[in-house]
Write an enzyme that holds these catalytic residues in place. Structure first.
Site, PDB file in Angstrom:
ATOM      1  N   LYS A 155      -7.079  -9.185  -8.566  1.00 56.32           N
ATOM      2  CA  LYS A 155      -8.434  -9.180  -7.555  1.00 56.32           C
ATOM      3  C   LYS A 155      -9.240  -8.018  -7.982  1.00 56.32           C
ATOM      4  CE  LYS A 155      -9.397  -9.214  -2.410  1.00 56.32           C
ATOM      5  NZ  LYS A 155      -8.780  -9.027  -1.421  1.00 56.32           N
ATOM      6  N   LYS A 159     -12.175  -1.857  -6.354  1.00 54.37           N
ATOM      7  CA  LYS A 159     -13.062  -0.658  -6.680  1.00 54.37           C
ATOM      8  C   LYS A 159     -12.051   0.579  -7.341  1.00 54.37           C
ATOM      9  CE  LYS A 159     -12.122   2.276  -2.438  1.00 54.37           C
ATOM     10  NZ  LYS A 159     -11.783   3.503  -3.058  1.00 54.37           N
ATOM     11  N   LYS A 171       0.893  -1.118  -0.004  1.00 57.29           N
ATOM     12  CA  LYS A 171      -0.063  -0.026  -0.154  1.00 57.29           C
ATOM     13  C   LYS A 171       0.813   1.178   0.095  1.00 57.29           C
ATOM     14  CE  LYS A 171      -4.009  -1.966   2.015  1.00 57.29           C
ATOM     15  NZ  LYS A 171      -5.134  -1.611   3.134  1.00 57.29           N
TER      16      LYS A 171
END
Length: 357
Positions: A211, A214, A118
Site C-alpha cells: 500500500k 508515508k 501496528k
C-alpha cells in the site's frame, strides 16, 4: 431526536498526505457532499496513540492538523455547507468512548488485527490508546449517530465493532431507551460502510504489492499532495512496471500488480473504469501511458497543492474553520451525549425522568 442520515469520517493528522489518501478517502468525501449531511474530522486524538516520534510532537501535530484541513478544503470540501473540525475540540468523543469502553468486550478488541500490525512484536510496550482506539472510533461515529461511514478495506473491521457496540448498548439499555421516548428501543444506529471508486487501495509506485504509505523510506513510492508538477512527472516516469504491453482487458491485469495500480490510478483520477482505460491504452507501451498519466495527475493535483500552500500560509484562517466546525459538531454531539447519560442513568442537571423531545 429523530434519526438523520449522516456521514462521518476522519483522517489522522500524521503528515505527508499522498495520492492514496486522496483517492482512497478525500475524493469520496467531496462526492458525498452532494447527497448527504457530512462531518469530516481531523482525528488528532487518534494520532497520539502511537509513540511521540511517530506523530512528531506538539508543533508537528498542530502543523499536520492544519495541513489535513487545508487538503480537505483544497480538494473541494465546503466547510460552510458541511462540518470540518478537529476531534480534540469536541470533548464528547472522549466522554462517549468511556461509556463504550464499559459496553465493549475485551474479546472483541483482542480480535482487532490492526492493533497487532501496528504494535508489532512488542505488544506489551504499545499504548493502551492504541489497543483501545477502535472504541474511540466507535464513539467518533456514534456521538453524531452517523448512519454511513466511508471506509477503506482496512477499517471495515473497526466499523463492525462500532455496529456491535451500538447493538449491545441498545440491548443493554433497551428498557431505558424506550422510557426516554424511543419506542423502538433503538438509540444508536447500525452505521453502514460506504466503499466506492475503482482505486480505494492505491499501491506503492515502487512495489505494487504494498500500500502507498508515508512511512515508506523512498519518497518515490508515493505522490504527495504537496508535490509540484515536475516532481509528480518524475515519480510517475520512474514508477515500476513490467516489460509487457498494457492488456486490452481487465483480466490481463491479474498477476501484474504495478500495471494494475497505474491503471487504477488513471481510472480513479479520470472518473472511469479500468476497462474503459484499457480500451484506450490496451496494447500500448507503458511509456506512452505514463505520459498521459503525468498529464492527468498534474492537471488534477497541481491546483490542490497550490491551494493547500496558500491555506497553510494562513494558519489563523484554517484555525477559524476548525473552531466554527467544532462549535457546530458540538451542538450535535452534546445532544447525543446528554441523551446517553439519561439513558444510562447518570444524574445531571436535567432530570433523568424528563422525556426527550
Amino acid at each position: 431526536m429523530a434519526m438523520v442520515e449522516r456521514v462521518f469520517s476522519g483522517v489522522q493528522p500524521t503528515g505527508n498526505l499522498h495520492l492514496g489518501n486522496y483517492l482512497g478517502a478525500i475524493v469520496n468525501f467531496v462526492k458525498l457532499q452532494e447527497t448527504h449531511n457530512c462531518l469530516y474530522c481531523v482525528v488528532d486524538l487518534h494520532a497520539i496513540t502511537q509513540p511521540v516520534e511517530v506523530w512528531g510532537g506538539p508543533a508537528e501535530l498542530a502543523r499536520n492538523t492544519r495541513e489535513v484541513t487545508a487538503a480537505f478544503i483544497a480538494s473541494g470540501i465546503d466547510p460552510n455547507k458541511h462540518i470540518v473540525f478537529n476531534q480534540s475540540q469536541v470533548y464528547e468523543h472522549a466522554e462517549l468512548a468511556w461509556i463504550f469502553n464499559c459496553v465493549a468486550r475485551v474479546g472483541w478488541l483482542n480480535r482487532m488485527t490492526q492493533f497487532k500490525d501496528k504494535a508489532g512484536k512488542d505488544r506489551e510496550a504499545a499504548s493502551v490508546g492504541l489497543y483501545d482506539y477502535p472504541v474511540l472510533m466507535a464513539a467518533d461515529i456514534l456521538v453524531y449517530r452517523a448512519t454511513h461511514v466511508p471506509v477503506g478495506e482496512d477499517q471495515k473491521q473497526h466499523l463492525e465493532l462500532s455496529r456491535d457496540i451500538a447493538q449491545k448498548f441498545n440491548n443493554d439499555f433497551g428498557e431505558s431507551i424506550r422510557r426516554h421516548g424511543f419506542n423502538d428501543g433503538l438509540f444508536f444506529p447500525q452505521p453502514e460502510p460506504l466503499i466506492t471508486g475503482p482505486a480505494t487501495r492505491v499501491m506503492s509506485l515502487r512495489d505494487g504489492t504494498k500500500k502507498m504509505s508515508k512511512s515508506d523510506a523512498s519518497d518515490n513510492s508515493r505522490i504527495n499532495l504537496t508535490d509540484d508538477a515536475d516532481t509528480i512527472a518524475q515519480k510517475i516516469r520512474k514508477a515500476k512496471t513490467d516489460p509487457e504491453p498494457l492488456p486490452s482487458e481487465e483480466k490481463g491485469l491479474e498477476a501484474r500488480p504495478e500495471a494494475d495500480n497505474l491503471v487504477g490510478i488513471y481510472a480513479a483520477l479520470s472518473g472511469r473504469s479500468k476497462a474503459e482505460v484499457l480500451r484506450d491504452f490496451g496494447g500500448g507501451q507503458f511509456s506512452g501511458f505514463k505520459n498521459s498519466l503525468v498529464e492527468l495527475c498534474v492537471s488534477k493535483l497541481s491546483p490542490i497543492a497550490s491551494e493547500m500552500k496558500r491555506l497553510v500560509a494562513d494558519p489563523g484562517h484554517v484555525d477559524s474553520i476548525l473552531v466554527d466546525g467544532a462549535d457546530r459538531a458540538r451542538a450535535i454531539a452534546a445532544e447525543t451525549m446528554q441523551a446517553t447519560k439519561d439513558i444510562v442513568g447518570f444524574v445531571s442537571r436535567r432530570s433523568v425522568s424528563t422525556p426527550l423531545p
